[in-house]
Design a protein around this motif. Structure first.
Motif, PDB file in Angstrom:
ATOM      1  N   ARG A  97       5.946  -8.271  15.270  1.00  0.00           N
ATOM      2  CA  ARG A  97       6.748  -9.382  14.730  1.00  0.00           C
ATOM      3  C   ARG A  97       8.067  -9.488  15.496  1.00  0.00           C
ATOM      4  O   ARG A  97       8.525 -10.580  15.813  1.00  0.00           O
ATOM      5  CB  ARG A  97       6.997  -9.176  13.243  1.00  0.00           C
ATOM      6  N   VAL A  98       8.691  -8.316  15.786  1.00  0.00           N
ATOM      7  CA  VAL A  98       9.957  -8.320  16.537  1.00  0.00           C
ATOM      8  C   VAL A  98       9.746  -8.930  17.926  1.00  0.00           C
ATOM      9  O   VAL A  98      10.488  -9.799  18.367  1.00  0.00           O
ATOM     10  CB  VAL A  98      10.515  -6.882  16.679  1.00  0.00           C
ATOM     11  N   MET A  99       8.668  -8.476  18.600  1.00  0.00           N
ATOM     12  CA  MET A  99       8.466  -8.863  20.011  1.00  0.00           C
ATOM     13  C   MET A  99       7.908 -10.272  20.183  1.00  0.00           C
ATOM     14  O   MET A  99       8.308 -11.001  21.082  1.00  0.00           O
ATOM     15  CB  MET A  99       7.538  -7.851  20.701  1.00  0.00           C
ATOM     16  N   ALA A 150       0.837  -1.213   0.000  1.00  0.00           N
ATOM     17  CA  ALA A 150       0.000   0.000   0.000  1.00  0.00           C
ATOM     18  C   ALA A 150       0.870   1.261   0.000  1.00  0.00           C
ATOM     19  O   ALA A 150       0.574   2.221  -0.716  1.00  0.00           O
ATOM     20  CB  ALA A 150      -0.913  -0.011   1.229  1.00  0.00           C
ATOM     21  N   ILE A 151       1.980   1.232   0.768  1.00  0.00           N
ATOM     22  CA  ILE A 151       2.899   2.383   0.817  1.00  0.00           C
ATOM     23  C   ILE A 151       3.495   2.636  -0.563  1.00  0.00           C
ATOM     24  O   ILE A 151       3.485   3.763  -1.063  1.00  0.00           O
ATOM     25  CB  ILE A 151       4.013   2.131   1.857  1.00  0.00           C
ATOM     26  N   MET A 152       3.992   1.557  -1.188  1.00  0.00           N
ATOM     27  CA  MET A 152       4.626   1.711  -2.507  1.00  0.00           C
ATOM     28  C   MET A 152       3.618   2.214  -3.543  1.00  0.00           C
ATOM     29  O   MET A 152       3.918   3.108  -4.337  1.00  0.00           O
ATOM     30  CB  MET A 152       5.206   0.375  -2.971  1.00  0.00           C
ATOM     31  N   LEU A 179       2.762  -3.534  13.169  1.00  0.00           N
ATOM     32  CA  LEU A 179       2.897  -4.960  12.853  1.00  0.00           C
ATOM     33  C   LEU A 179       4.351  -5.407  12.939  1.00  0.00           C
ATOM     34  O   LEU A 179       4.661  -6.499  13.411  1.00  0.00           O
ATOM     35  CB  LEU A 179       2.329  -5.233  11.462  1.00  0.00           C
ATOM     36  N   GLY A 180       5.259  -4.511  12.509  1.00  0.00           N
ATOM     37  CA  GLY A 180       6.681  -4.828  12.589  1.00  0.00           C
ATOM     38  C   GLY A 180       7.118  -5.027  14.023  1.00  0.00           C
ATOM     39  O   GLY A 180       7.826  -5.980  14.353  1.00  0.00           O
ATOM     40  N   ALA A 181       6.649  -4.134  14.897  1.00  0.00           N
ATOM     41  CA  ALA A 181       7.004  -4.239  16.323  1.00  0.00           C
ATOM     42  C   ALA A 181       6.446  -5.536  16.918  1.00  0.00           C
ATOM     43  O   ALA A 181       7.135  -6.218  17.683  1.00  0.00           O
ATOM     44  CB  ALA A 181       6.468  -3.024  17.063  1.00  0.00           C
ATOM     45  N   ALA A 218      15.674 -11.620   7.397  1.00  0.00           N
ATOM     46  CA  ALA A 218      14.818 -12.805   7.523  1.00  0.00           C
ATOM     47  C   ALA A 218      15.615 -14.089   7.305  1.00  0.00           C
ATOM     48  O   ALA A 218      15.312 -15.124   7.890  1.00  0.00           O
ATOM     49  CB  ALA A 218      13.684 -12.722   6.510  1.00  0.00           C
ATOM     50  N   LYS A 219      16.673 -13.980   6.493  1.00  0.00           N
ATOM     51  CA  LYS A 219      17.497 -15.162   6.194  1.00  0.00           C
ATOM     52  C   LYS A 219      18.709 -15.268   7.123  1.00  0.00           C
ATOM     53  O   LYS A 219      19.607 -16.093   6.872  1.00  0.00           O
ATOM     54  CB  LYS A 219      17.960 -15.130   4.735  1.00  0.00           C
ATOM     55  N   GLY A 220      18.805 -14.392   8.086  1.00  0.00           N
ATOM     56  CA  GLY A 220      19.894 -14.492   9.058  1.00  0.00           C
ATOM     57  C   GLY A 220      21.206 -13.889   8.596  1.00  0.00           C
ATOM     58  O   GLY A 220      22.225 -14.017   9.275  1.00  0.00           O
ATOM     59  N   ASN A 258      16.962  -5.219   2.865  1.00  0.00           N
ATOM     60  CA  ASN A 258      17.397  -5.497   4.231  1.00  0.00           C
ATOM     61  C   ASN A 258      16.435  -6.437   4.954  1.00  0.00           C
ATOM     62  O   ASN A 258      16.862  -7.273   5.753  1.00  0.00           O
ATOM     63  CB  ASN A 258      17.563  -4.186   5.005  1.00  0.00           C
ATOM     64  N   ALA A 259      15.149  -6.334   4.638  1.00  0.00           N
ATOM     65  CA  ALA A 259      14.168  -7.231   5.256  1.00  0.00           C
ATOM     66  C   ALA A 259      14.455  -8.677   4.859  1.00  0.00           C
ATOM     67  O   ALA A 259      14.440  -9.575   5.705  1.00  0.00           O
ATOM     68  CB  ALA A 259      12.769  -6.837   4.816  1.00  0.00           C
ATOM     69  N   ALA A 260      14.768  -8.882   3.566  1.00  0.00           N
ATOM     70  CA  ALA A 260      15.062 -10.239   3.098  1.00  0.00           C
ATOM     71  C   ALA A 260      16.349 -10.767   3.729  1.00  0.00           C
ATOM     72  O   ALA A 260      16.418 -11.930   4.155  1.00  0.00           O
ATOM     73  CB  ALA A 260      15.175 -10.239   1.576  1.00  0.00           C
ATOM     74  N   LEU A 261      17.361  -9.890   3.852  1.00  0.00           N
ATOM     75  CA  LEU A 261      18.639 -10.307   4.455  1.00  0.00           C
ATOM     76  C   LEU A 261      18.426 -10.701   5.918  1.00  0.00           C
ATOM     77  O   LEU A 261      18.871 -11.762   6.356  1.00  0.00           O
ATOM     78  CB  LEU A 261      19.658  -9.165   4.372  1.00  0.00           C
TER      79      LEU A 261
HETATM   80  C1  HEM Z   1       8.089   0.587   5.089  1.00  0.00           C
HETATM   81  C2  HEM Z   1       8.581  -0.140   6.026  1.00  0.00           C
HETATM   82  C3  HEM Z   1       8.804  -1.645   5.948  1.00  0.00           C
HETATM   83  C4  HEM Z   1       8.931  -2.470   4.878  1.00  0.00           C
HETATM   84  C5  HEM Z   1       8.895  -2.103   3.404  1.00  0.00           C
HETATM   85  C6  HEM Z   1       9.110  -3.822   5.401  1.00  0.00           C
HETATM   86  C7  HEM Z   1       9.272  -4.947   4.600  1.00  0.00           C
HETATM   87  C8  HEM Z   1       9.408  -6.236   5.085  1.00  0.00           C
HETATM   88  C9  HEM Z   1       9.500  -7.431   4.261  1.00  0.00           C
HETATM   89  C10 HEM Z   1       9.473  -7.448   2.746  1.00  0.00           C
HETATM   90  C11 HEM Z   1       9.628  -8.502   5.096  1.00  0.00           C
HETATM   91  C12 HEM Z   1       9.735  -9.992   4.703  1.00  0.00           C
HETATM   92  C13 HEM Z   1      11.162 -10.392   4.634  1.00  0.00           C
HETATM   93  C14 HEM Z   1      11.277 -11.876   4.200  1.00  0.00           C
HETATM   94  O1  HEM Z   1      10.653 -12.730   4.821  1.00  0.00           O
HETATM   95  O2  HEM Z   1      12.039 -12.147   3.264  1.00  0.00           O
HETATM   96  C15 HEM Z   1       9.619  -7.977   6.429  1.00  0.00           C
HETATM   97  C16 HEM Z   1       9.761  -8.760   7.541  1.00  0.00           C
HETATM   98  C17 HEM Z   1       9.847  -8.233   8.793  1.00  0.00           C
HETATM   99  N1  HEM Z   1       9.759  -6.913   9.166  1.00  0.00           N
HETATM  100 FE1  HEM Z   1       9.377  -5.359   7.978  1.00  0.00          FE
HETATM  101  N2  HEM Z   1       9.091  -3.786   6.756  1.00  0.00           N
HETATM  102  C18 HEM Z   1       8.925  -2.466   7.140  1.00  0.00           C
HETATM  103  C19 HEM Z   1       8.887  -1.955   8.413  1.00  0.00           C
HETATM  104  C20 HEM Z   1       9.173  -2.715   9.528  1.00  0.00           C
HETATM  105  C21 HEM Z   1       9.281  -2.171  10.866  1.00  0.00           C
HETATM  106  C22 HEM Z   1       9.080  -0.696  11.218  1.00  0.00           C
HETATM  107  C23 HEM Z   1       9.608  -3.217  11.681  1.00  0.00           C
HETATM  108  C24 HEM Z   1       9.854  -3.229  13.162  1.00  0.00           C
HETATM  109  C25 HEM Z   1       9.484  -2.322  13.997  1.00  0.00           C
HETATM  110  C26 HEM Z   1       9.684  -4.424  10.840  1.00  0.00           C
HETATM  111  C27 HEM Z   1       9.967  -5.694  11.289  1.00  0.00           C
HETATM  112  C28 HEM Z   1       9.950  -6.834  10.516  1.00  0.00           C
HETATM  113  C29 HEM Z   1      10.157  -8.190  11.039  1.00  0.00           C
HETATM  114  C30 HEM Z   1      10.421  -8.571  12.494  1.00  0.00           C
HETATM  115  C31 HEM Z   1      10.089  -9.056   9.964  1.00  0.00           C
HETATM  116  C32 HEM Z   1      10.254 -10.597   9.979  1.00  0.00           C
HETATM  117  C33 HEM Z   1      11.638 -10.933   9.610  1.00  0.00           C
HETATM  118  C34 HEM Z   1      11.920 -12.404   9.814  1.00  0.00           C
HETATM  119  O3  HEM Z   1      11.279 -13.222   9.139  1.00  0.00           O
HETATM  120  O4  HEM Z   1      12.782 -12.690  10.633  1.00  0.00           O
HETATM  121  N3  HEM Z   1       9.403  -4.068   9.539  1.00  0.00           N
HETATM  122  N4  HEM Z   1       9.489  -6.605   6.405  1.00  0.00           N
END
Ligand code: HEM
Length: 151
Positions: free
Chosen positions: A60-62, A15-17, A56-58, A143-145, A138-141
């Protein structure tokens, strides 16, 4: 539950993109009352989606992924958070410009925007989109450790 949270996390960034891309396309067209209203609407969607992705990100982290200790020792996670803050800061100026249009739009007056301002706003949105792509990398990196520097 973690799959549902992950799904909405992905949906929020799509939605952001989309919202930013549509804003950029509308800014390229001649400004009309209708287009200006659409830009304000998509900017609101952008803001709400950013709030949702943070929440949602927070979560997922917690609670739903590898635990806070992992992410605090993940270079890509830290880079992703720095990029998120940067995108947030860059988004302030365009939003301020759009919000200033509201009084004119209430009177169905086309907001005045010259070519230089339109170029500047599109350039800022371009930078935001580029930084968001770096966030996905960076999210993909993370997630893969990859880039983990914990013990
Ligand atoms: C615009 C902002 C963001 C984008 C575009 C984004 C994008 C993504 C994507 C694409 C993944 C999946 C990665 C994968 O499985 O290969 C992911 C996972 C995740 N994101 Fe985000 N994210 C955003 C913001 C955030 C924020 C603000 C947080 C934390 C406060 C967060 C925490 C996480 C966590 C914990 C995962 C799971 C990673 C894992 O599988 O270990 N994200 N995000």
């Amino acid at each position: 539950m973690s799959a549902i949270v992950a799904f909405f996390h992905h949906l929020a960034f799509v939605a952001i993109m989309l919202a930013l891309t549509i804003e950029m396309m509308l800014l390229k067209q001649p400004m009309t009352v209708e287009n200006a209203k659409k830009i304000l609407r998509f900017d609101a969607i952008y803001g709400m989606s950013a709030g949702l992705i943070l929440l949602l990100g927070a979560l997922r982290v917690m609670f739903f992924e590898k635990g806070p200790a992992y992410y605090m020792h993940s270079g890509p996670f830290i880079a992703k958070m720095v990029l998120f803050i940067l995108v947030g800061l860059i988004s302030i100026y365009p939003t301020m410009v759009f919000l200033k249009w509201r009084p004119q739009l209430k009177q169905a007056i086309v907001p005045s925007i010259d070519h230089a301002m339109s170029r500047r706003l599109r350039m800022l949105i371009h930078v935001e989109l580029t930084l968001l792509v770096l966030m996905i990398l960076n999210a993909a990196l993370m997630a893969k450790g990859i880039g983990y520097f914990g013990g």
